[in-house]
Design a protein around this motif. Structure first.
Motif, PDB file in Angstrom:
ATOM      1  N   THR A  57       0.826  -1.195   0.000  1.00  0.00           N
ATOM      2  CA  THR A  57       0.000   0.000   0.000  1.00  0.00           C
ATOM      3  C   THR A  57       0.869   1.257   0.000  1.00  0.00           C
ATOM      4  O   THR A  57       2.077   1.217   0.251  1.00  0.00           O
ATOM      5  CB  THR A  57      -0.906   0.006   1.227  1.00  0.00           C
ATOM      6  N   THR A  58       0.212   2.378  -0.249  1.00  0.00           N
ATOM      7  CA  THR A  58       0.925   3.658  -0.228  1.00  0.00           C
ATOM      8  C   THR A  58       1.477   3.952   1.158  1.00  0.00           C
ATOM      9  O   THR A  58       2.585   4.471   1.303  1.00  0.00           O
ATOM     10  CB  THR A  58      -0.023   4.774  -0.675  1.00  0.00           C
ATOM     11  N   GLN A  92       4.625   1.930   1.692  1.00  0.00           N
ATOM     12  CA  GLN A  92       5.748   2.548   0.992  1.00  0.00           C
ATOM     13  C   GLN A  92       6.248   3.785   1.726  1.00  0.00           C
ATOM     14  O   GLN A  92       7.457   4.045   1.784  1.00  0.00           O
ATOM     15  CB  GLN A  92       5.326   2.909  -0.436  1.00  0.00           C
ATOM     16  N   THR A  93       5.310   4.540   2.342  1.00  0.00           N
ATOM     17  CA  THR A  93       5.717   5.713   3.110  1.00  0.00           C
ATOM     18  C   THR A  93       6.553   5.318   4.318  1.00  0.00           C
ATOM     19  O   THR A  93       7.570   5.955   4.624  1.00  0.00           O
ATOM     20  CB  THR A  93       4.475   6.493   3.569  1.00  0.00           C
ATOM     21  N   THR A 134      -3.101   9.784   7.496  1.00  0.00           N
ATOM     22  CA  THR A 134      -3.497   9.335   6.159  1.00  0.00           C
ATOM     23  C   THR A 134      -4.998   9.182   6.009  1.00  0.00           C
ATOM     24  O   THR A 134      -5.508   9.193   4.889  1.00  0.00           O
ATOM     25  CB  THR A 134      -2.825   7.989   5.835  1.00  0.00           C
TER      26      THR A 134
END
Length: 467
Positions: A134-135, A138-139, A180
């Motif tokens: 997921t984003t 990755q963060t 988020t």
């Protein structure tokens, strides 16, 4: 060249809708039909799916199609597709792009069924959509390289699991996850090396308040009630007598401290000479236990009634407002550090600033409140509120010209001095606690004598009867 177009629409009882549309030249369609008939006569049936889009058959008996959310794959068949159906298009959707090719788009994590029809054949597949990286994952990989942080997400929550090297990384990861999504609840299950197994926090709060007050007042009122003349002198700072012919003389609203009246001469004096000192001291020590990440509240005080008028009807209802010592806090255990969101409050009834409504005296509230976030280790203390309030008030009044006369001019002056000082201190001490085992429970205080005895039982000393 002629073209044949086939459309099929079918709505299932479960609500799934599938639409299949195939268009290709008629000659190619006939050739494909002849080739299929020949292959069916000479060879066993094929698997019905391309090697790039499916895996071996699972326990359900259907072939699986694996793909990642946000990506697509092509499912190849051995027959011409006439129509398709997908149980939940929100997870994965499919469309026919060639007579023997179906394009499948993965949208979100989950598993759905895909059914394909063609001629007299029907195939069913389990489409498994993997969330992938997921984003948010990755963060975390960019912000905290080398940390083992895993993310699991759904519509209502974000779950963080794994292990990190420090308390700072754990707290920052939770803050990033909370930023988020404003709606999803963040569940932080990250582990720290050397963390305590206890998940319960007892908060000891000590609230100390000292209020000192001093007042000095001095004033003189002269008055005369002689038959030929009446008079008085006052600075209006303190109540002076008034003349009322109907009442037959003077009317006193306050005799002040010292009062003298010579009825024969008709002369009198009322003196206000007062000195007051007051000391108020309050100490509260509430203790409260809460689970890790859960809010706990405590109130030691009471409630007082407040009448409220409802709208145009004029109906009066009574609501109750709380006062006393209140404590709200949310603990977060991060390894050997306890992060607290604390909100202590001390309130008391103040009748001097209250209002009168319908013959009822409604008091005001004097409130001292603090709210902050602190980080402490087990047993450490922190002063989260310190208030020093100094009030100095000097009021003076005098009669012009007469107050300027030496010595006797002080008789035509009045003054009031007021000084008040308030100190408030709030100390917070968190402790990690665990439940007591049965053999660890300390004995309770007991009466030196038995509380109730039979009338004919001999008197004896000992502890209270066991239940």
């Amino acid at each position: 060249m002629s073209v044949r177009v086939r459309y099929s629409i079918l709505r299932l009882a479960t609500g799934a809708v599938f639409i299949g549309s195939v268009a290709w030249p008629a000659a190619a369609q006939d050739a494909a039909h002849n080739a299929r008939a020949a292959s069916a006569a000479t060879a066993p049936a094929a698997s019905g799916v391309g090697a790039t889009a499916a895996e071996a058959t699972d326990g359900s008996g259907f072939d699986r199609v694996l793909l990642t959310a946000g990506r697509s794959t092509v499912l190849k068949t051995t027959f011409d597709v006439t129509r398709i159906a997908v149980t939940n298009p929100a997870i994965a959707d499919a469309v026919v792009v060639q007579p023997r090719e179906v394009l499948i788009d993965g949208k979100t994590a989950g598993t759905v069924s895909l059914i394909v029809w063609g001629g007299d054949q029907r195939r069913q597949y389990d489409v498994v959509v993997d969330p992938g990286v997921t984003t948010l994952q990755q963060t975390f990989q960019k912000l905290f390289p080398g940390e083992d942080i895993r993310v699991a997400m759904n519509d209502e929550s974000i779950i963080l699991t794994g292990s990190v090297s420090s308390n700072t990384v754990m707290l920052r990861a939770g803050e990033v996850a909370k930023g988020t999504s404003s709606k999803a609840k963040v569940i932080n299950l990250l582990q720290l090396p050397g963390g305590s197994e206890s998940q319960q926090v007892m908060l000891q709060v000590r609230i100390a308040e000292v209020n000192r007050r001093a007042i000095q007042e001095l004033g003189v009122n002269f008055f005369s009630t002689r038959p030929e003349a009446t008079g008085r002198s006052t600075t209006q700072q303190f109540a002076a007598p008034t003349f009322d012919d109907k009442a037959g003389g003077l009317v006193f609203s306050d005799f002040l401290n010292l009062f003298f009246l010579n009825r024969k001469e008709g002369l009198g004096v009322a003196i206000k000479a007062l000195e007051q000192k007051g000391l108020f001291q309050s100490l509260a020590e509430p203790n409260l236990i809460a689970y890790n990440g859960q809010e706990a509240s405590f109130l030691a005080g009471g409630e007082f009634p407040v009448p409220v008028v409802q709208g145009a009807t004029g109906t009066v209802t009574v609501i109750f407002k709380e006062f006393g010592v209140r404590l709200n806090f949310v603990p977060t255990i991060a390894g050997d550090v306890i992060r607290l969101k604390v909100r202590p409050e001390v309130s008391a009834l103040d009748f001097s600033n209250g209002v009168t409504l319908g013959g009822f005296r409604i008091p005001a509230l004097t409130t001292r409140r603090a709210e902050t976030d602190v980080e402490l280790r087990d047993g450490q203390s922190f002063a989260i509120a310190g208030l020093l309030n100094n009030i100095t008030q000097n009021d003076g009044a005098n009669v012009p010209f007469l107050s300027k006369i030496p010595i006797i001019g002080y008789l035509f002056k009045s003054s009031a001095d007021r000084r008040e000082r308030t100190e408030l201190m709030v100390l917070v001490t968190p402790r990690l606690v665990r439940p007591l085992n049965p053999d660890e429970v300390p004995p309770l205080p007991t009466q030196p004598l038995r509380f109730l005895q039979a009338p004919d039982a001999p008197k004896s000393r000992g502890t209270a009867d066991k239940p």
